[in-house]
Design an enzyme around this catalytic site. Structure first.
Site, PDB file in Angstrom:
ATOM      1  CG  ASP A  78     122.570  57.777  11.550  1.00 47.63           C
ATOM      2  OD1 ASP A  78     123.699  57.502  11.728  1.00 47.63           O
ATOM      3  OD2 ASP A  78     121.969  58.999  11.433  1.00 47.63           O
ATOM      4  CG  ASP A  80     119.384  60.075  15.288  1.00 45.11           C
ATOM      5  OD1 ASP A  80     119.512  58.895  15.186  1.00 45.11           O
ATOM      6  OD2 ASP A  80     119.980  61.046  15.062  1.00 45.11           O
ATOM      7  CG  ASP A 156     124.642  70.042  16.441  1.00 46.43           C
ATOM      8  OD1 ASP A 156     123.676  70.514  15.672  1.00 46.43           O
ATOM      9  OD2 ASP A 156     125.481  69.352  16.294  1.00 46.43           O
TER      10      ASP A 156
END
Length: 456
Positions: A78, A80, A156
């Site tokens: 995917d 983002d 993160d």
């Protein structure tokens, strides 16, 4: 790939040490000719989103796992996008979009079956407006918007904080993510203890990425995972279920659960099975199932997540069954059913497994009893059960992992399902020929029949 790594080393050679805490400094910009990302390898849907944002005067970057995987030469699952446009502005640009999320609002732009997730740059942690935290530091709501640099320090891991700029096709690196990609290292941005308190699920992400990419978790990040693993009990049970499903579908579930075992995460997520895993046989049972799952995922075959959850809780079920069998008034079947109910109920306190999964789990477990104890009149009923194949595969897994007593039964059921009607009849006749016929109860004389509804 070697050429790319060499370029990365040259870029970092002589540069000052990159801090893993927020500072104001100029990022390293890797120009188009110095990295391997090509628009040909990016989803056309993501390209459309990036260009429409850019042409409308907004900043537009590809970020996260998509950039990381492209730099590693992998095919991203995917893509983002991040931008300085706010959710309402993004939604006005895309009629095929909708806003989701409460903790942090996102926009999903749909192109057929593909969804591109678009997020606004997250703001600095110093800005408390719009942020809601528990006393333990867990973030409940975080709708604070900021700049690109603010967003970087809210990511993160360093390898997920690399930004592909559609304006000039460069890669922007504030945190040393390129260097960590080169060194195959998983490193938290900022103080690991603080970041794990903000979101304990990051510990699971660190382990999953380490397994998926075959990277090493650097010591400063690894230590707090072992120390603060109990924080995972504060993660919503439904979210934990989603994280476990991601592990099952990663194609690296075997390696991930090895890390879960190493970091003692299993004792938090599946405490009922933690004691059983200290023995080699249950560990072999689980690992065989996970290896088979990874093979299916990597061959683009479907997997049954309920089957794997049934595997994870099988040994606790057997242990609980033995507890109930100590009661002289409880037979084997009753003990088995009560144990199933107890084990599922205990697990639901930690991980919220939807009913559609627990129903299949119980059917697979129930078939284990019937595959072992099927009577002549129930053989065909067991065989035609909708979950027979899953139950049979589970039965075979038990045999493969060392339950030798199942050998004859497993071979019998294998022949039965592979044979035609004539062969099945012979198998039934041979298996039950020596079985003693059940004694029929003598009918009471008509004068001794009980009166309806009296119970006497």
């Amino acid at each position: 790939m070697r050429k790319i790594v060499t370029i990365f080393k040259q870029l970092f050679k002589g540069s000052r040490q990159v801090s893993h805490f927020k500072t104001t400094h100029t990022p390293i910009i890797i120009k188009r000719e110095d990295h391997c990302i090509s628009r040909n390898h990016i989803s056309q849907a993501a390209i459309k989103v990036l260009y429409r944002l850019h042409n409308s005067g907004f900043a537009a970057y590809l970020v996260g796992g998509g950039v990381r995987d492209l730099l590693l030469g992998h095919d991203p699952k995917d893509f983002d996008v991040v931008t300085d446009a706010h959710p309402e502005q993004i939604q006005r640009l895309f009629k095929n979009s909708f806003i989701i999320g409460r903790r942090f609002r996102l926009v999903h732009v749909r192109f057929g079956n593909e969804i591109i997730e678009v997020a606004t740059f997250r703001g600095s942690t110093e800005d408390a407006k719009g942020r809601v935290q528990t006393q333990r530091g867990l973030l409940l709501r975080d709708n604070v918007y900021g700049t690109l640099e603010d967003d970087v320090w809210r990511r993160d891991f360093t390898i997920n904080a690399l930004y592909y700029n559609i304006a000039d096709f460069s890669v922007v690196d504030y945190t040393g993510g390129m260097k960590d990609l080169d060194q195959k290292s998983i490193r938290v941005i900022g103080d690991p203890t603080d970041r794990f308190h903000e979101d304990p699920a990051r510990m699971l992400r660190a382990l999953r990425f380490a397994a998926k990419l075959d990277f090493v978790i650097e010591p400063r990040t690894a230590g707090p995972i072992k120390k603060h693993r109990e924080l995972l009990s504060h993660v919503p049970p439904a979210r934990l279920f989603d994280k476990i499903l991601k592990v099952f579908h990663s194609g690296k579930s075997f390696a991930t659960f090895q890390l879960f075992h190493e970091y003692n995460i299993v004792s938090v997520l599946f405490p009922q099975m933690a004691a059983a895993l200290k023995q080699p046989e249950p560990l072999s049972f689980l690992m065989t199932a996970l290896k088979n799952t990874d093979e299916r995922v990597n061959q683009d075959k479907t997997i049954n997540s309920a089957f794997l959850l049934a595997v994870l809780l099988w040994r606790p079920l057997l242990a609980q069954k033995e507890v109930y069998k100590r009661d002289e008034d409880t037979n084997e079947y009753q003990a088995f059913n009560m144990a199933m109910a107890d084990v599922v109920q205990e697990q639901l306190k930690i991980i919220s497994i939807p009913r559609r999964f627990t129903t299949v789990m119980r059917e697979i477990w129930s078939l284990q009893y019937h595959l072992e104890n099927a009577r002549v009149r129930r053989v065909h009923k067991v065989f035609h059960h909708p979950r027979f194949r899953a139950g049979y595969d589970f039965f075979g897994l038990r045999y493969q992992s060392g339950e030798v007593v199942l050998k004859e039964l497993y071979e019998w059921w294998t022949e039965f399902q592979e044979g035609d009607e004539e062969a099945r009849s012979k198998l039934i006749s041979h298996r039950f020929s020596k079985a003693k016929p059940r004694k029929r109860k003598k009918k009471r004389p008509s004068s001794e029949k009980s009166l309806p509804g009296t119970g006497q």
